[in-house]
Design a protein around this motif. Sequence first.
Motif, PDB file in Angstrom:
ATOM      1  N   ARG A 171       0.913  -1.302  -0.091  1.00 48.70           N
ATOM      2  CA  ARG A 171       0.160   0.051  -0.056  1.00 48.70           C
ATOM      3  C   ARG A 171       0.893   1.392   0.028  1.00 48.70           C
ATOM      4  O   ARG A 171       1.969   1.297   0.309  1.00 48.70           O
ATOM      5  CB  ARG A 171      -1.164   0.052   1.120  1.00 48.70           C
ATOM      6  N   VAL A 220       2.504  -5.079   3.004  1.00 56.58           N
ATOM      7  CA  VAL A 220       1.203  -5.322   3.838  1.00 56.58           C
ATOM      8  C   VAL A 220       1.300  -6.957   4.063  1.00 56.58           C
ATOM      9  O   VAL A 220       1.230  -7.335   5.383  1.00 56.58           O
ATOM     10  CB  VAL A 220       0.027  -4.998   3.394  1.00 56.58           C
ATOM     11  N   SER A 253       2.062  -3.853  11.398  1.00 61.34           N
ATOM     12  CA  SER A 253       0.636  -2.907  11.375  1.00 61.34           C
ATOM     13  C   SER A 253      -0.447  -3.733  11.174  1.00 61.34           C
ATOM     14  O   SER A 253      -1.612  -3.194  11.535  1.00 61.34           O
ATOM     15  CB  SER A 253       0.897  -1.689  10.696  1.00 61.34           C
ATOM     16  N   VAL A 254      -0.548  -4.695  10.473  1.00 59.09           N
ATOM     17  CA  VAL A 254      -1.660  -5.280  10.019  1.00 59.09           C
ATOM     18  C   VAL A 254      -1.984  -6.615  10.572  1.00 59.09           C
ATOM     19  O   VAL A 254      -3.025  -7.354  10.450  1.00 59.09           O
ATOM     20  CB  VAL A 254      -1.892  -5.326   8.507  1.00 59.09           C
ATOM     21  N   PHE A 279      -5.696  -8.292   9.226  1.00 57.52           N
ATOM     22  CA  PHE A 279      -5.754  -8.426   7.783  1.00 57.52           C
ATOM     23  C   PHE A 279      -5.531  -9.966   7.704  1.00 57.52           C
ATOM     24  O   PHE A 279      -4.644 -10.696   7.998  1.00 57.52           O
ATOM     25  CB  PHE A 279      -4.878  -7.544   7.091  1.00 57.52           C
ATOM     26  N   MET A 283      -9.585  -7.520   5.173  1.00 58.61           N
ATOM     27  CA  MET A 283      -9.158  -6.247   5.825  1.00 58.61           C
ATOM     28  C   MET A 283     -10.213  -6.064   6.899  1.00 58.61           C
ATOM     29  O   MET A 283     -11.420  -5.513   6.436  1.00 58.61           O
ATOM     30  CB  MET A 283      -8.921  -5.107   5.106  1.00 58.61           C
ATOM     31  N   LEU A 333     -10.636  -1.925  10.359  1.00 57.54           N
ATOM     32  CA  LEU A 333     -10.112  -0.949   9.534  1.00 57.54           C
ATOM     33  C   LEU A 333      -9.610   0.226  10.429  1.00 57.54           C
ATOM     34  O   LEU A 333     -10.460   0.662  11.193  1.00 57.54           O
ATOM     35  CB  LEU A 333     -10.570  -0.651   8.365  1.00 57.54           C
ATOM     36  N   LYS A 334      -8.695   1.009  10.207  1.00 59.63           N
ATOM     37  CA  LYS A 334      -8.279   2.309  11.054  1.00 59.63           C
ATOM     38  C   LYS A 334      -8.035   3.304   9.833  1.00 59.63           C
ATOM     39  O   LYS A 334      -7.600   2.919   8.748  1.00 59.63           O
ATOM     40  CB  LYS A 334      -7.127   1.893  11.966  1.00 59.63           C
ATOM     41  N   GLU A 366      -5.490   5.135   9.684  1.00 61.86           N
ATOM     42  CA  GLU A 366      -4.188   4.951   8.902  1.00 61.86           C
ATOM     43  C   GLU A 366      -4.063   3.957   8.136  1.00 61.86           C
ATOM     44  O   GLU A 366      -2.972   3.707   7.508  1.00 61.86           O
ATOM     45  CB  GLU A 366      -3.179   4.866  10.140  1.00 61.86           C
ATOM     46  N   ASP A 367      -5.116   3.004   7.748  1.00 59.13           N
ATOM     47  CA  ASP A 367      -5.061   1.994   6.684  1.00 59.13           C
ATOM     48  C   ASP A 367      -5.208   2.734   5.193  1.00 59.13           C
ATOM     49  O   ASP A 367      -5.380   1.986   4.335  1.00 59.13           O
ATOM     50  CB  ASP A 367      -6.030   0.789   7.075  1.00 59.13           C
ATOM     51  N   TYR A 405      -4.084   0.486  -2.648  1.00 55.57           N
ATOM     52  CA  TYR A 405      -3.450  -1.026  -2.171  1.00 55.57           C
ATOM     53  C   TYR A 405      -3.288  -1.459  -3.672  1.00 55.57           C
ATOM     54  O   TYR A 405      -3.935  -1.561  -4.442  1.00 55.57           O
ATOM     55  CB  TYR A 405      -4.625  -1.755  -1.531  1.00 55.57           C
TER      56      TYR A 405
END
Length: 125
Positions: free
Chosen positions: A38, A48, A63-64, A68, A83, A86-87, A89-90, A94
Amino acid sequence: QVQLVESGGGLVQAGGSLRLSCVASGRTFSTYGMGWFRQAPGKEREFVAALTGTGGRTSYSVSVKGRFTISRDNAKNTVYLQMNSLKPEDTAVYYCAAQSSGVVLFTLPFRYDYWGQGTQVTVSS
């Protein structure tokens, strides 16, 4: 030559879910390791998730991980990225990518030979 086409991006609220799909051309899909990357505005492309040609081994960024899930259906020449949670910051474009060493998990973009055009994911707070 492998062509990759992503879909499934969109706008979702924080805490929601999306599933990205990436369909590959060609008859040797199962020999390729696949990855999802991403890129957010002003930032470098980041790893990712990745999985091997058989789907037997996977790798995730810190972070995922736990949110994910990468998977593939070789009969459909498709790789998925589920996913959840989700936040904001995501939020990013992609990309799916393919690399010809199907038994190795790579996390660096330069290791990948083919790239899709990207799909936008936007997570609102």
